[in-house]
Design an enzyme around this catalytic site. Structure first.
Site, PDB file in Angstrom:
ATOM      1  N   LYS A 130       0.841  -1.209   0.000  1.00 22.93           N
ATOM      2  CA  LYS A 130       0.000   0.000   0.000  1.00 22.93           C
ATOM      3  C   LYS A 130       0.873   1.254   0.000  1.00 22.93           C
ATOM      4  CE  LYS A 130      -1.648   1.573   4.047  1.00 22.93           C
ATOM      5  NZ  LYS A 130      -1.289   2.948   4.362  1.00 22.93           N
ATOM      6  N   ASN A 131       1.876   1.296   0.876  1.00 28.27           N
ATOM      7  CA  ASN A 131       2.656   2.520   1.065  1.00 28.27           C
ATOM      8  C   ASN A 131       3.665   2.774  -0.053  1.00 28.27           C
ATOM      9  OD1 ASN A 131       1.148   2.877   3.290  1.00 28.27           O
ATOM     10  ND2 ASN A 131       2.753   2.397   4.767  1.00 28.27           N
TER      11      ASN A 131
ATOM     12  N   CYS B  48      -5.015   8.227   9.632  1.00 24.71           N
ATOM     13  CA  CYS B  48      -4.932   7.683  11.003  1.00 24.71           C
ATOM     14  C   CYS B  48      -4.543   8.778  12.000  1.00 24.71           C
ATOM     15  CB  CYS B  48      -3.880   6.582  11.087  1.00 24.71           C
ATOM     16  SG  CYS B  48      -4.217   5.134  10.103  1.00 24.71           S
TER      17      CYS B  48
ATOM     18  N   ARG C  13      -1.483  15.437  12.184  1.00 23.38           N
ATOM     19  CA  ARG C  13      -0.321  15.027  11.378  1.00 23.38           C
ATOM     20  C   ARG C  13      -0.053  16.130  10.367  1.00 23.38           C
ATOM     21  NH1 ARG C  13      -1.556   9.097   9.490  1.00 23.38           N
ATOM     22  NH2 ARG C  13       0.569   9.097   8.681  1.00 23.38           N
TER      23      ARG C  13
ATOM     24  N   ASP D 106       5.107   1.095  12.320  1.00 27.99           N
ATOM     25  CA  ASP D 106       3.898   0.392  11.858  1.00 27.99           C
ATOM     26  C   ASP D 106       3.835  -1.058  12.318  1.00 27.99           C
ATOM     27  OD1 ASP D 106       3.714   2.093   8.616  1.00 27.99           O
ATOM     28  OD2 ASP D 106       3.212   2.716  10.645  1.00 27.99           O
TER      29      ASP D 106
ATOM     30  N   ARG E  53      -8.362  -0.822   5.167  1.00 29.34           N
ATOM     31  CA  ARG E  53      -7.613   0.226   4.477  1.00 29.34           C
ATOM     32  C   ARG E  53      -6.254  -0.261   3.991  1.00 29.34           C
ATOM     33  NH1 ARG E  53      -6.496   5.290   7.713  1.00 29.34           N
ATOM     34  NH2 ARG E  53      -5.296   5.619   5.780  1.00 29.34           N
TER      35      ARG E  53
HETATM   36  C1  EPZ Z   1       4.228   7.118   6.261  1.00 29.84           C
HETATM   37  O1  EPZ Z   1       3.401   8.154   6.802  1.00 29.84           O
HETATM   38  C2  EPZ Z   1       3.356   5.856   6.261  1.00 29.84           C
HETATM   39  N1  EPZ Z   1       2.176   6.103   5.459  1.00 29.84           N
HETATM   40  C3  EPZ Z   1       2.933   5.535   7.687  1.00 29.84           C
HETATM   41  O2  EPZ Z   1       2.219   4.298   7.666  1.00 29.84           O
HETATM   42  C4  EPZ Z   1       4.166   5.347   8.540  1.00 29.84           C
HETATM   43  O3  EPZ Z   1       3.767   5.174   9.872  1.00 29.84           O
HETATM   44  C5  EPZ Z   1       5.065   6.595   8.448  1.00 29.84           C
HETATM   45  O4  EPZ Z   1       5.390   6.898   7.087  1.00 29.84           O
HETATM   46  C6  EPZ Z   1       6.382   6.410   9.194  1.00 29.84           C
HETATM   47  O5  EPZ Z   1       7.071   5.310   8.722  1.00 29.84           O
HETATM   48  C7  EPZ Z   1       2.254   5.934   4.110  1.00 29.84           C
HETATM   49  O6  EPZ Z   1       3.278   5.610   3.541  1.00 29.84           O
HETATM   50  C8  EPZ Z   1       1.000   6.187   3.326  1.00 29.84           C
HETATM   51  P1  EPZ Z   1       6.105  10.787   8.034  1.00 29.84           P
HETATM   52  P2  EPZ Z   1       3.822   9.693   6.690  1.00 29.84           P
HETATM   53  O7  EPZ Z   1       5.866  11.978   7.181  1.00 29.84           O
HETATM   54  O8  EPZ Z   1       4.509   9.924   5.397  1.00 29.84           O
HETATM   55  C9  EPZ Z   1       5.908  14.318  11.272  1.00 29.84           C
HETATM   56  C10 EPZ Z   1       0.381   2.867   7.881  1.00 29.84           C
HETATM   57  O9  EPZ Z   1      -0.024   2.313   8.912  1.00 29.84           O
HETATM   58  N2  EPZ Z   1       5.699  15.229  10.126  1.00 29.84           N
HETATM   59  O10 EPZ Z   1       7.371  10.029   7.868  1.00 29.84           O
HETATM   60  O11 EPZ Z   1       2.657  10.472   7.025  1.00 29.84           O
HETATM   61  C11 EPZ Z   1       4.716  13.367  11.458  1.00 29.84           C
HETATM   62  O12 EPZ Z   1       3.674  13.966  12.160  1.00 29.84           O
HETATM   63  C12 EPZ Z   1       0.813   4.343   7.956  1.00 29.84           C
HETATM   64  O13 EPZ Z   1       0.468   2.328   6.762  1.00 29.84           O
HETATM   65  C13 EPZ Z   1       5.633  16.597  10.362  1.00 29.84           C
HETATM   66  O14 EPZ Z   1       5.730  17.055  11.506  1.00 29.84           O
HETATM   67  O15 EPZ Z   1       4.880   9.769   7.897  1.00 29.84           O
HETATM   68  C14 EPZ Z   1       5.367  12.208  12.186  1.00 29.84           C
HETATM   69  O16 EPZ Z   1       5.402  12.476  13.549  1.00 29.84           O
HETATM   70  C15 EPZ Z   1       0.472   4.974   9.265  1.00 29.84           C
HETATM   71  N3  EPZ Z   1       5.435  17.416   9.304  1.00 29.84           N
HETATM   72  C16 EPZ Z   1       6.762  12.175  11.587  1.00 29.84           C
HETATM   73  O17 EPZ Z   1       7.003  13.455  10.999  1.00 29.84           O
HETATM   74  C17 EPZ Z   1       5.311  16.946   8.010  1.00 29.84           C
HETATM   75  O18 EPZ Z   1       5.122  17.742   7.081  1.00 29.84           O
HETATM   76  C18 EPZ Z   1       6.963  11.100  10.512  1.00 29.84           C
HETATM   77  O19 EPZ Z   1       5.927  11.228   9.566  1.00 29.84           O
HETATM   78  C19 EPZ Z   1       5.402  15.555   7.789  1.00 29.84           C
HETATM   79  C20 EPZ Z   1       5.600  14.703   8.863  1.00 29.84           C
END
Ligand code: EPZ
Length: 423
Positions: A22-23, A118, A126, A311, A403
Protein backbone atom coordinates in the site's frame (compact mmCIF):
# COMPACT_ATOMS: atom_id res chain seq x y z
CA UNK A 1 -19.44 -1.21 10.24
CA UNK A 2 -18.17 -4.74 9.75
CA UNK A 3 -16.81 -6.75 12.66
CA UNK A 4 -14.69 -9.86 12.89
CA UNK A 5 -15.89 -12.72 15.08
CA UNK A 6 -12.91 -14.86 16.09
CA UNK A 7 -12.73 -18.02 18.17
CA UNK A 8 -9.32 -18.66 19.69
CA UNK A 9 -6.75 -19.78 20.42
CA UNK A 10 -5.41 -20.77 16.99
CA UNK A 11 -2.05 -22.24 15.96
CA UNK A 12 -1.22 -20.91 12.51
CA UNK A 13 0.00 -23.36 9.87
CA UNK A 14 0.45 -23.08 6.13
CA UNK A 15 1.32 -20.57 3.43
CA UNK A 16 0.63 -16.84 3.12
CA UNK A 17 1.06 -14.84 -0.12
CA UNK A 18 1.89 -11.23 0.60
CA UNK A 19 0.02 -8.58 -1.40
CA UNK A 20 1.49 -5.52 -3.06
CA UNK A 21 2.62 -2.66 -0.82
CA UNK A 22 0.00 0.00 0.00
CA UNK A 23 2.66 2.52 1.06
CA UNK A 24 4.72 1.99 -2.10
CA UNK A 25 1.73 2.04 -4.47
CA UNK A 26 0.12 5.27 -3.16
CA UNK A 27 2.93 7.71 -4.17
CA UNK A 28 3.46 5.78 -7.42
CA UNK A 29 -0.24 6.26 -8.26
CA UNK A 30 -0.10 9.98 -7.38
CA UNK A 31 2.89 10.46 -9.70
CA UNK A 32 0.87 9.27 -12.73
CA UNK A 33 -0.50 12.85 -12.89
CA UNK A 34 2.89 13.85 -14.38
CA UNK A 35 2.60 11.50 -17.36
CA UNK A 36 1.25 12.20 -20.88
CA UNK A 37 1.72 8.51 -21.67
CA UNK A 38 -0.09 5.53 -20.02
CA UNK A 39 1.27 3.88 -16.86
CA UNK A 40 0.53 0.20 -16.14
CA UNK A 41 1.02 -1.01 -12.57
CA UNK A 42 0.97 -4.63 -11.42
CA UNK A 43 0.76 -6.25 -7.96
CA UNK A 44 -1.55 -3.54 -6.60
CA UNK A 45 -3.07 -4.48 -3.22
CA UNK A 46 -6.88 -4.68 -3.17
CA UNK A 47 -7.29 -2.39 -0.17
CA UNK A 48 -9.52 0.62 0.50
CA UNK A 49 -6.74 3.24 0.44
CA UNK A 50 -5.81 2.19 -3.10
CA UNK A 51 -9.46 2.49 -4.15
CA UNK A 52 -9.56 5.96 -2.58
CA UNK A 53 -6.44 7.04 -4.50
CA UNK A 54 -7.83 5.66 -7.77
CA UNK A 55 -11.11 7.53 -7.15
CA UNK A 56 -9.07 10.67 -6.49
CA UNK A 57 -7.17 10.25 -9.78
CA UNK A 58 -10.44 9.60 -11.61
CA UNK A 59 -11.91 12.79 -10.06
CA UNK A 60 -8.86 14.65 -11.44
CA UNK A 61 -9.62 13.36 -14.94
CA UNK A 62 -7.41 10.24 -15.21
CA UNK A 63 -8.77 7.19 -17.05
CA UNK A 64 -8.50 4.01 -14.95
CA UNK A 65 -8.66 0.55 -16.56
CA UNK A 66 -8.55 -2.62 -14.45
CA UNK A 67 -7.15 -6.08 -15.28
CA UNK A 68 -6.45 -9.32 -13.37
CA UNK A 69 -9.09 -8.83 -10.70
CA UNK A 70 -7.98 -5.16 -10.23
CA UNK A 71 -4.43 -6.17 -9.27
CA UNK A 72 -3.24 -4.58 -12.52
CA UNK A 73 -4.28 -1.09 -13.52
CA UNK A 74 -3.63 1.09 -16.56
CA UNK A 75 -3.79 4.83 -15.93
CA UNK A 76 -3.95 7.23 -18.85
CA UNK A 77 -4.60 10.87 -19.39
CA UNK A 78 -7.86 12.30 -20.73
CA UNK A 79 -8.62 15.78 -22.04
CA UNK A 80 -10.66 16.54 -18.91
CA UNK A 81 -7.70 17.33 -16.56
CA UNK A 82 -8.94 18.80 -13.28
CA UNK A 83 -7.05 20.41 -10.38
CA UNK A 84 -9.48 20.16 -7.43
CA UNK A 85 -8.76 17.39 -4.88
CA UNK A 86 -11.77 17.24 -2.59
CA UNK A 87 -11.99 16.85 1.18
CA UNK A 88 -14.44 13.98 0.74
CA UNK A 89 -11.61 11.90 -0.78
CA UNK A 90 -8.71 13.23 1.28
CA UNK A 91 -10.40 13.11 4.69
CA UNK A 92 -9.85 9.35 5.05
CA UNK A 93 -6.37 9.08 3.57
CA UNK A 94 -3.33 11.28 4.33
CA UNK A 95 -1.47 10.12 1.20
CA UNK A 96 -4.04 12.00 -0.89
CA UNK A 97 -1.93 15.12 -0.29
CA UNK A 98 0.64 13.62 -2.71
CA UNK A 99 -1.42 14.84 -5.70
CA UNK A 100 -0.73 18.50 -4.82
CA UNK A 101 2.93 18.65 -5.96
CA UNK A 102 2.50 16.76 -9.27
CA UNK A 103 -0.52 18.92 -10.23
CA UNK A 104 1.48 22.12 -9.65
CA UNK A 105 4.61 20.65 -11.31
CA UNK A 106 2.61 19.60 -14.39
CA UNK A 107 -0.18 22.21 -14.61
CA UNK A 108 1.08 25.02 -12.35
CA UNK A 109 -2.09 24.97 -10.26
CA UNK A 110 -4.14 22.95 -7.78
CA UNK A 111 -6.75 23.33 -5.04
CA UNK A 112 -6.15 20.44 -2.65
CA UNK A 113 -7.82 19.70 0.64
CA UNK A 114 -5.83 19.26 3.82
CA UNK A 115 -5.53 15.49 4.40
CA UNK A 116 -7.04 13.25 7.14
CA UNK A 117 -5.91 9.65 7.84
CA UNK A 118 -4.93 7.68 11.00
CA UNK A 119 -4.90 9.73 14.23
CA UNK A 120 -1.39 8.98 15.48
CA UNK A 121 -0.24 12.23 17.02
CA UNK A 122 -3.09 12.91 19.48
CA UNK A 123 -4.07 16.61 19.48
CA UNK A 124 -1.15 17.76 17.35
CA UNK A 125 -2.58 16.02 14.27
CA UNK A 126 -0.32 15.03 11.38
CA UNK A 127 1.02 18.31 9.93
CA UNK A 128 2.22 18.73 6.32
CA UNK A 129 4.54 21.70 6.99
CA UNK A 130 7.58 19.78 5.69
CA UNK A 131 5.75 19.12 2.40
CA UNK A 132 4.57 22.72 1.93
CA UNK A 133 7.85 24.41 2.97
CA UNK A 134 9.84 22.27 0.55
CA UNK A 135 7.38 22.73 -2.35
CA UNK A 136 7.60 26.49 -1.73
CA UNK A 137 11.37 26.27 -2.19
CA UNK A 138 10.77 24.79 -5.65
CA UNK A 139 8.66 27.84 -6.44
CA UNK A 140 5.12 26.82 -5.44
CA UNK A 141 3.03 29.72 -4.09
CA UNK A 142 0.05 28.86 -1.88
CA UNK A 143 -2.62 30.23 0.41
CA UNK A 144 -4.96 28.32 2.70
CA UNK A 145 -8.70 28.92 2.56
CA UNK A 146 -11.58 26.91 4.09
CA UNK A 147 -9.38 23.87 4.66
CA UNK A 148 -8.01 23.91 1.12
CA UNK A 149 -4.52 24.68 -0.20
CA UNK A 150 -4.79 27.03 -3.20
CA UNK A 151 -1.49 26.51 -4.97
CA UNK A 152 0.15 27.75 -8.17
CA UNK A 153 3.50 28.42 -9.79
CA UNK A 154 4.77 30.77 -12.47
CA UNK A 155 5.87 28.29 -15.10
CA UNK A 156 7.72 25.06 -14.25
CA UNK A 157 9.03 24.44 -10.73
CA UNK A 158 12.75 25.22 -10.37
CA UNK A 159 15.40 22.81 -9.03
CA UNK A 160 16.85 23.80 -5.61
CA UNK A 161 18.84 22.32 -2.74
CA UNK A 162 16.46 21.45 0.09
CA UNK A 163 17.42 20.12 3.52
CA UNK A 164 14.57 18.51 5.47
CA UNK A 165 14.76 19.52 9.16
CA UNK A 166 13.42 16.08 10.12
CA UNK A 167 12.88 12.78 8.28
CA UNK A 168 9.49 12.33 6.63
CA UNK A 169 8.53 9.45 4.32
CA UNK A 170 5.64 11.38 2.78
CA UNK A 171 7.53 14.67 2.29
CA UNK A 172 10.44 12.79 0.68
CA UNK A 173 8.12 10.99 -1.76
CA UNK A 174 6.20 14.23 -2.48
CA UNK A 175 9.35 16.20 -3.35
CA UNK A 176 10.83 13.39 -5.44
CA UNK A 177 7.66 13.28 -7.54
CA UNK A 178 7.35 17.09 -7.74
CA UNK A 179 10.94 17.78 -8.78
CA UNK A 180 11.47 15.29 -11.65
CA UNK A 181 9.99 17.65 -14.31
CA UNK A 182 11.58 20.78 -12.77
CA UNK A 183 13.98 23.15 -14.48
CA UNK A 184 17.52 22.33 -13.36
CA UNK A 185 18.77 20.13 -10.53
CA UNK A 186 17.19 19.48 -7.13
CA UNK A 187 19.23 18.15 -4.20
CA UNK A 188 17.14 16.67 -1.37
CA UNK A 189 19.02 16.27 1.93
CA UNK A 190 17.79 14.41 5.03
CA UNK A 191 15.45 12.15 3.05
CA UNK A 192 13.70 8.99 4.24
CA UNK A 193 15.23 5.72 2.98
CA UNK A 194 12.26 3.40 3.55
CA UNK A 195 11.99 0.56 0.96
CA UNK A 196 8.80 2.23 -0.29
CA UNK A 197 10.88 5.35 -1.13
CA UNK A 198 13.41 3.19 -2.99
CA UNK A 199 10.58 1.46 -4.90
CA UNK A 200 9.24 4.89 -5.95
CA UNK A 201 12.69 5.97 -7.19
CA UNK A 202 13.16 2.71 -9.15
CA UNK A 203 9.78 3.20 -10.83
CA UNK A 204 10.39 6.91 -11.62
CA UNK A 205 13.81 6.15 -13.11
CA UNK A 206 12.24 3.33 -15.16
CA UNK A 207 9.86 6.00 -16.51
CA UNK A 208 12.75 8.21 -17.62
CA UNK A 209 13.39 10.36 -14.54
CA UNK A 210 16.97 11.09 -13.47
CA UNK A 211 17.26 10.43 -9.74
CA UNK A 212 20.50 9.38 -8.04
CA UNK A 213 21.48 8.68 -4.46
CA UNK A 214 24.48 10.94 -3.79
CA UNK A 215 24.63 10.34 -0.03
CA UNK A 216 23.12 8.08 2.67
CA UNK A 217 20.14 10.45 2.97
CA UNK A 218 20.74 12.69 -0.09
CA UNK A 219 19.15 12.44 -3.54
CA UNK A 220 19.99 14.38 -6.72
CA UNK A 221 17.21 14.90 -9.24
CA UNK A 222 18.07 16.34 -12.66
CA UNK A 223 14.87 17.64 -14.24
CA UNK A 224 13.61 16.00 -17.46
CA UNK A 225 10.98 17.25 -19.94
CA UNK A 226 8.67 14.26 -19.99
CA UNK A 227 8.17 10.65 -18.87
CA UNK A 228 7.67 7.62 -21.09
CA UNK A 229 4.98 4.93 -21.18
CA UNK A 230 5.75 2.64 -18.23
CA UNK A 231 4.98 -0.84 -16.87
CA UNK A 232 5.96 -1.44 -13.26
CA UNK A 233 5.40 -4.13 -10.62
CA UNK A 234 4.93 -2.70 -7.12
CA UNK A 235 7.01 -4.31 -4.31
CA UNK A 236 5.42 -6.63 -1.70
CA UNK A 237 3.98 -5.16 1.51
CA UNK A 238 6.64 -4.90 4.23
CA UNK A 239 4.25 -4.35 7.12
CA UNK A 240 1.85 -7.13 6.08
CA UNK A 241 4.86 -9.46 5.99
CA UNK A 242 5.95 -8.35 9.46
CA UNK A 243 2.39 -8.80 10.76
CA UNK A 244 2.24 -12.45 9.62
CA UNK A 245 5.75 -13.12 11.00
CA UNK A 246 4.55 -11.86 14.40
CA UNK A 247 1.39 -14.00 14.04
CA UNK A 248 3.47 -17.17 13.61
CA UNK A 249 5.75 -16.26 16.54
CA UNK A 250 2.78 -15.47 18.79
CA UNK A 251 0.87 -18.70 18.17
CA UNK A 252 3.60 -21.40 18.11
CA UNK A 253 2.80 -21.31 14.40
CA UNK A 254 4.57 -22.64 11.32
CA UNK A 255 4.23 -20.36 8.27
CA UNK A 256 5.77 -20.08 4.81
CA UNK A 257 5.45 -16.44 3.77
CA UNK A 258 5.81 -15.71 0.04
CA UNK A 259 5.99 -12.63 -2.13
CA UNK A 260 8.33 -10.33 -0.18
CA UNK A 261 12.09 -9.74 -0.22
CA UNK A 262 13.18 -10.85 3.30
CA UNK A 263 16.42 -8.82 3.12
CA UNK A 264 14.33 -5.66 3.54
CA UNK A 265 13.15 -6.62 7.05
CA UNK A 266 16.39 -7.83 8.63
CA UNK A 267 15.79 -5.74 11.79
CA UNK A 268 12.34 -7.22 12.41
CA UNK A 269 13.45 -10.80 11.71
CA UNK A 270 16.49 -10.47 14.01
CA UNK A 271 14.15 -9.25 16.79
CA UNK A 272 11.78 -12.19 16.25
CA UNK A 273 14.77 -14.57 16.43
CA UNK A 274 15.56 -12.95 19.79
CA UNK A 275 12.06 -13.85 21.02
CA UNK A 276 12.76 -17.47 20.06
CA UNK A 277 11.32 -17.79 16.55
CA UNK A 278 13.11 -20.15 14.16
CA UNK A 279 13.49 -18.39 10.81
CA UNK A 280 14.77 -19.73 7.47
CA UNK A 281 15.12 -17.50 4.41
CA UNK A 282 14.75 -19.14 0.96
CA UNK A 283 14.98 -16.65 -1.99
CA UNK A 284 11.80 -14.57 -1.69
CA UNK A 285 10.35 -16.76 1.04
CA UNK A 286 10.37 -16.67 4.83
CA UNK A 287 9.86 -19.91 6.74
CA UNK A 288 9.04 -19.03 10.37
CA UNK A 289 8.25 -21.26 13.34
CA UNK A 290 7.01 -19.81 16.61
CA UNK A 291 8.67 -20.86 19.92
CA UNK A 292 6.93 -22.74 22.74
CA UNK A 293 7.98 -19.92 25.09
CA UNK A 294 8.32 -16.33 23.82
CA UNK A 295 11.37 -14.47 25.17
CA UNK A 296 10.98 -10.81 26.14
CA UNK A 297 12.69 -7.86 24.44
CA UNK A 298 13.86 -5.42 27.11
CA UNK A 299 13.50 -2.22 25.19
CA UNK A 300 12.05 -1.71 21.71
CA UNK A 301 12.40 1.74 20.12
CA UNK A 302 10.69 2.80 16.90
CA UNK A 303 12.97 4.54 14.39
CA UNK A 304 13.17 5.53 10.74
CA UNK A 305 14.28 2.74 8.35
CA UNK A 306 16.41 0.64 8.79
CA UNK A 307 15.44 0.93 12.48
CA UNK A 308 12.38 -0.83 13.97
CA UNK A 309 9.23 0.41 12.13
CA UNK A 310 6.49 2.26 14.01
CA UNK A 311 3.90 0.39 11.86
CA UNK A 312 4.87 -2.90 13.54
CA UNK A 313 5.03 -1.62 17.12
CA UNK A 314 1.34 -2.42 17.88
CA UNK A 315 1.77 -6.01 16.65
CA UNK A 316 5.01 -6.48 18.67
CA UNK A 317 3.21 -5.12 21.76
CA UNK A 318 0.86 -8.13 21.56
CA UNK A 319 3.85 -10.47 21.30
CA UNK A 320 5.51 -8.87 24.33
CA UNK A 321 2.32 -9.31 26.36
CA UNK A 322 2.90 -13.06 26.06
CA UNK A 323 6.70 -12.98 26.58
CA UNK A 324 8.37 -14.30 29.72
CA UNK A 325 8.87 -11.01 31.60
CA UNK A 326 8.63 -7.22 31.39
CA UNK A 327 9.37 -5.33 28.15
CA UNK A 328 8.96 -1.74 26.98
CA UNK A 329 8.26 0.07 23.72
CA UNK A 330 9.25 3.68 23.04
CA UNK A 331 7.38 5.32 20.16
CA UNK A 332 9.61 7.99 18.56
CA UNK A 333 7.90 8.60 15.22
CA UNK A 334 4.39 9.53 16.36
CA UNK A 335 3.45 11.28 19.59
CA UNK A 336 0.67 8.97 20.72
CA UNK A 337 0.33 5.65 19.02
CA UNK A 338 -0.85 3.49 21.90
CA UNK A 339 -4.65 3.61 21.38
CA UNK A 340 -4.65 -0.22 21.04
CA UNK A 341 -3.09 -0.66 24.51
CA UNK A 342 -6.37 0.19 26.24
CA UNK A 343 -8.21 -2.37 24.12
CA UNK A 344 -5.56 -5.04 24.79
CA UNK A 345 -6.22 -4.55 28.49
CA UNK A 346 -9.80 -5.67 27.86
CA UNK A 347 -8.27 -9.02 26.83
CA UNK A 348 -6.25 -9.16 30.06
CA UNK A 349 -3.02 -7.37 29.10
CA UNK A 350 -1.13 -5.37 31.74
CA UNK A 351 0.33 -2.28 30.04
CA UNK A 352 1.21 1.11 31.54
CA UNK A 353 1.82 4.16 29.36
CA UNK A 354 3.97 7.15 30.31
CA UNK A 355 4.44 9.79 27.60
CA UNK A 356 5.71 7.90 24.56
CA UNK A 357 6.76 4.77 26.45
CA UNK A 358 4.70 1.65 27.14
CA UNK A 359 5.75 -0.86 29.80
CA UNK A 360 4.35 -4.33 29.14
CA UNK A 361 4.03 -7.05 31.79
CA UNK A 362 4.53 -10.43 30.10
CA UNK A 363 3.07 -13.92 30.67
CA UNK A 364 -0.44 -12.74 29.82
CA UNK A 365 -3.07 -15.29 28.81
CA UNK A 366 -5.53 -13.38 26.67
CA UNK A 367 -9.20 -14.13 27.31
CA UNK A 368 -11.72 -13.38 24.53
CA UNK A 369 -13.63 -10.04 24.69
CA UNK A 370 -15.18 -7.31 22.49
CA UNK A 371 -12.54 -4.85 21.26
CA UNK A 372 -12.58 -1.85 18.92
CA UNK A 373 -10.02 -0.78 16.28
CA UNK A 374 -8.82 2.84 16.32
CA UNK A 375 -6.50 2.80 13.30
CA UNK A 376 -5.01 0.49 10.67
CA UNK A 377 -2.12 -1.10 12.61
CA UNK A 378 -4.04 -1.08 15.89
CA UNK A 379 -6.67 -3.24 14.17
CA UNK A 380 -3.96 -5.71 13.11
CA UNK A 381 -2.66 -5.89 16.70
CA UNK A 382 -6.13 -6.57 18.09
CA UNK A 383 -6.75 -9.31 15.53
CA UNK A 384 -3.45 -10.99 16.50
CA UNK A 385 -4.33 -10.77 20.20
CA UNK A 386 -7.81 -12.30 19.81
CA UNK A 387 -6.42 -15.07 17.54
CA UNK A 388 -4.24 -16.14 20.50
CA UNK A 389 -6.98 -15.51 23.11
CA UNK A 390 -9.03 -18.23 24.77
CA UNK A 391 -12.71 -18.03 23.75
CA UNK A 392 -14.76 -15.84 21.47
CA UNK A 393 -13.95 -12.21 20.62
CA UNK A 394 -15.29 -9.56 18.30
CA UNK A 395 -13.13 -6.85 16.69
CA UNK A 396 -15.24 -3.92 15.53
CA UNK A 397 -14.56 -1.05 13.10
CA UNK A 398 -12.55 -3.35 10.85
CA UNK A 399 -12.87 -0.74 8.12
CA UNK A 400 -9.58 0.48 9.55
CA UNK A 401 -8.04 -2.90 8.73
CA UNK A 402 -9.53 -2.95 5.22
CA UNK A 403 -7.61 0.23 4.48
CA UNK A 404 -4.31 -1.63 4.38
CA UNK A 405 -4.75 -5.43 4.62
CA UNK A 406 -6.06 -7.29 1.59
CA UNK A 407 -8.62 -10.03 2.39
CA UNK A 408 -7.14 -10.57 5.85
CA UNK A 409 -9.92 -12.88 7.03
CA UNK A 410 -9.50 -15.09 3.94
CA UNK A 411 -5.73 -15.31 4.44
CA UNK A 412 -6.16 -16.07 8.16
CA UNK A 413 -8.83 -18.70 7.57
CA UNK A 414 -6.46 -20.46 5.13
CA UNK A 415 -3.83 -20.85 7.89
CA UNK A 416 -6.19 -22.15 10.55
CA UNK A 417 -7.95 -19.18 12.17
CA UNK A 418 -11.64 -19.50 13.07
CA UNK A 419 -12.70 -16.03 11.81
CA UNK A 420 -15.90 -14.62 10.32
CA UNK A 421 -16.75 -11.16 9.02
CA UNK A 422 -20.08 -9.92 10.34
CA UNK A 423 -21.68 -7.07 8.39
C1 EPZ B 1 4.23 7.12 6.26
O1 EPZ B 1 3.40 8.15 6.80
C2 EPZ B 1 3.36 5.86 6.26
N1 EPZ B 1 2.18 6.10 5.46
C3 EPZ B 1 2.93 5.54 7.69
O2 EPZ B 1 2.22 4.30 7.67
C4 EPZ B 1 4.17 5.35 8.54
O3 EPZ B 1 3.77 5.17 9.87
C5 EPZ B 1 5.07 6.59 8.45
O4 EPZ B 1 5.39 6.90 7.09
C6 EPZ B 1 6.38 6.41 9.19
O5 EPZ B 1 7.07 5.31 8.72
C7 EPZ B 1 2.25 5.93 4.11
O6 EPZ B 1 3.28 5.61 3.54
C8 EPZ B 1 1.00 6.19 3.33
P1 EPZ B 1 6.10 10.79 8.03
P2 EPZ B 1 3.82 9.69 6.69
O7 EPZ B 1 5.87 11.98 7.18
O8 EPZ B 1 4.51 9.92 5.40
C9 EPZ B 1 5.91 14.32 11.27
C10 EPZ B 1 0.38 2.87 7.88
O9 EPZ B 1 -0.02 2.31 8.91
N2 EPZ B 1 5.70 15.23 10.13
O10 EPZ B 1 7.37 10.03 7.87
O11 EPZ B 1 2.66 10.47 7.02
C11 EPZ B 1 4.72 13.37 11.46
O12 EPZ B 1 3.67 13.97 12.16
C12 EPZ B 1 0.81 4.34 7.96
O13 EPZ B 1 0.47 2.33 6.76
C13 EPZ B 1 5.63 16.60 10.36
O14 EPZ B 1 5.73 17.05 11.51
O15 EPZ B 1 4.88 9.77 7.90
C14 EPZ B 1 5.37 12.21 12.19
O16 EPZ B 1 5.40 12.48 13.55
C15 EPZ B 1 0.47 4.97 9.27
N3 EPZ B 1 5.43 17.42 9.30
C16 EPZ B 1 6.76 12.18 11.59
O17 EPZ B 1 7.00 13.46 11.00
C17 EPZ B 1 5.31 16.95 8.01
O18 EPZ B 1 5.12 17.74 7.08
C18 EPZ B 1 6.96 11.10 10.51
O19 EPZ B 1 5.93 11.23 9.57
C19 EPZ B 1 5.40 15.56 7.79
C20 EPZ B 1 5.60 14.70 8.86
Amino acid sequence: MDKFLIKGPSILKGQVSISGSKNAALPILASTLLFDKPVTLKNLPRVRDIDTMLNLLRSLGSKIEFFDNKKKVRISKTKKQKYFASYSLLKTMRAGILVLGPLVAKHQKSITSFPGGCVLNGNSGRPINLHLNALQKLGMKFSILNGYIHASSKGKLKGKTIKFPSISVGATQHLLISSILSDGTTILKGVATEPEVVDLINYLNAAGANIKWVGKRTCQIIGVNSLKETNYTVMGDRIETGTFCVAATLTKGNLLIKGFDPSLIKTELDLLKKTGAKIKILNQEIHIKGPQKIKKINHLVTKEYAGFPTDLAPQFMVLLCKANGRSSITENIFKSRFMHAMELQRLGAKISIKNNQATIEGNTNFIGAEVMSSDLRASAALILAVISAKGISTVSRVYHCDRGYENIEKKLKKIGVNIKRIS
